[in-house]
Write a protein that holds these residues in place. Sequence first.
Motif, PDB file in Angstrom:
ATOM      1  N   LEU A  30       0.803  -1.221   0.000  1.00 35.00           N
ATOM      2  CA  LEU A  30       0.000   0.000   0.000  1.00 35.00           C
ATOM      3  C   LEU A  30       0.840   1.278   0.000  1.00 35.00           C
ATOM      4  CD1 LEU A  30      -3.035   0.664   0.116  1.00 35.00           C
ATOM      5  CD2 LEU A  30      -2.827   0.777   2.585  1.00 35.00           C
ATOM      6  N   PHE A  31       1.909   1.291   0.783  1.00 32.00           N
ATOM      7  CA  PHE A  31       2.656   2.535   0.964  1.00 32.00           C
ATOM      8  C   PHE A  31       3.971   2.617   0.189  1.00 32.00           C
ATOM      9  CE2 PHE A  31       0.029   2.350   4.872  1.00 32.00           C
ATOM     10  CZ  PHE A  31      -0.707   3.504   4.632  1.00 32.00           C
ATOM     11  N   ILE A  32       4.387   1.525  -0.416  1.00 33.93           N
ATOM     12  CA  ILE A  32       5.614   1.577  -1.218  1.00 33.93           C
ATOM     13  C   ILE A  32       5.336   1.192  -2.664  1.00 33.93           C
ATOM     14  CG2 ILE A  32       7.912   0.581  -1.536  1.00 33.93           C
ATOM     15  CD1 ILE A  32       8.125   0.434   1.512  1.00 33.93           C
ATOM     16  N   ALA A  33       4.789   0.001  -2.881  1.00 31.94           N
ATOM     17  CA  ALA A  33       4.622  -0.499  -4.253  1.00 31.94           C
ATOM     18  C   ALA A  33       3.605   0.307  -5.057  1.00 31.94           C
ATOM     19  CB  ALA A  33       4.215  -1.973  -4.217  1.00 31.94           C
ATOM     20  N   VAL A  34       2.456   0.608  -4.469  1.00 34.10           N
ATOM     21  CA  VAL A  34       1.422   1.337  -5.213  1.00 34.10           C
ATOM     22  C   VAL A  34       1.868   2.769  -5.546  1.00 34.10           C
ATOM     23  CG1 VAL A  34      -0.945   2.229  -5.105  1.00 34.10           C
ATOM     24  CG2 VAL A  34      -0.469  -0.133  -4.440  1.00 34.10           C
ATOM     25  N   PRO A  35       2.460   3.524  -4.602  1.00 30.36           N
ATOM     26  CA  PRO A  35       2.961   4.844  -4.998  1.00 30.36           C
ATOM     27  C   PRO A  35       4.025   4.794  -6.095  1.00 30.36           C
ATOM     28  CG  PRO A  35       2.775   4.738  -2.631  1.00 30.36           C
ATOM     29  CD  PRO A  35       2.530   3.347  -3.151  1.00 30.36           C
ATOM     30  N   ILE A  36       4.908   3.797  -6.023  1.00 31.60           N
ATOM     31  CA  ILE A  36       5.915   3.673  -7.088  1.00 31.60           C
ATOM     32  C   ILE A  36       5.237   3.398  -8.424  1.00 31.60           C
ATOM     33  CG2 ILE A  36       7.777   2.199  -7.971  1.00 31.60           C
ATOM     34  CD1 ILE A  36       8.793   1.990  -5.073  1.00 31.60           C
ATOM     35  N   LYS A  37       4.206   2.565  -8.397  1.00 31.94           N
ATOM     36  CA  LYS A  37       3.492   2.251  -9.638  1.00 31.94           C
ATOM     37  C   LYS A  37       2.881   3.509 -10.254  1.00 31.94           C
ATOM     38  CE  LYS A  37      -0.382  -0.326 -11.531  1.00 31.94           C
ATOM     39  NZ  LYS A  37      -1.426  -1.314 -11.280  1.00 31.94           N
ATOM     40  N   TYR A  38       2.221   4.312  -9.436  1.00 34.96           N
ATOM     41  CA  TYR A  38       1.503   5.459  -9.991  1.00 34.96           C
ATOM     42  C   TYR A  38       2.345   6.722 -10.118  1.00 34.96           C
ATOM     43  CZ  TYR A  38      -2.644   2.640  -9.866  1.00 34.96           C
ATOM     44  OH  TYR A  38      -3.559   1.643 -10.099  1.00 34.96           O
ATOM     45  N   LEU A  39       3.354   6.881  -9.292  1.00 33.88           N
ATOM     46  CA  LEU A  39       4.184   8.082  -9.387  1.00 33.88           C
ATOM     47  C   LEU A  39       5.336   7.917 -10.368  1.00 33.88           C
ATOM     48  CD1 LEU A  39       4.305   9.140  -5.627  1.00 33.88           C
ATOM     49  CD2 LEU A  39       2.901  10.111  -7.454  1.00 33.88           C
ATOM     50  N   GLN A  40       5.855   6.696 -10.482  1.00 33.53           N
ATOM     51  CA  GLN A  40       6.992   6.467 -11.374  1.00 33.53           C
ATOM     52  C   GLN A  40       6.628   5.591 -12.567  1.00 33.53           C
ATOM     53  OE1 GLN A  40      10.181   4.935  -8.949  1.00 33.53           O
ATOM     54  NE2 GLN A  40      10.494   6.898  -7.928  1.00 33.53           N
TER      55      GLN A  40
END
Length: 97
Positions: A20-30
């Motif tokens: 939730l706090f590492i993989a998903v932000p990396i997916k959508y931000l990068q």
Amino acid sequence: MINFFKLVSLLEGISYILLLFIAVPIKYLQGNPEYVKMLGMPHGLLFVGYIVLAIMLKYELNWNGKTFGIVCLLSILPFGTFFVGRYLKEEGDYKKS
């Protein structure tokens, strides 16, 4: 079996937080979905294991509907599974097996 459930709940919680706090932000931000792919399957397996063990413990420890419902609800709340053992101990629905 309760100790194994506590271990699975800890691992499920860690996998959920990482997802939730590492993989998903990396997916959508990068724009990199690799971490979601890498963490998604283990988290899914741990979640299913958590629910199966909760069902087994419901019958083994004679949990009422409220206790079982809260244990299941804690599985979908971020950081929720970290408090399962404490909740069961406070409710008196915890005994060594």
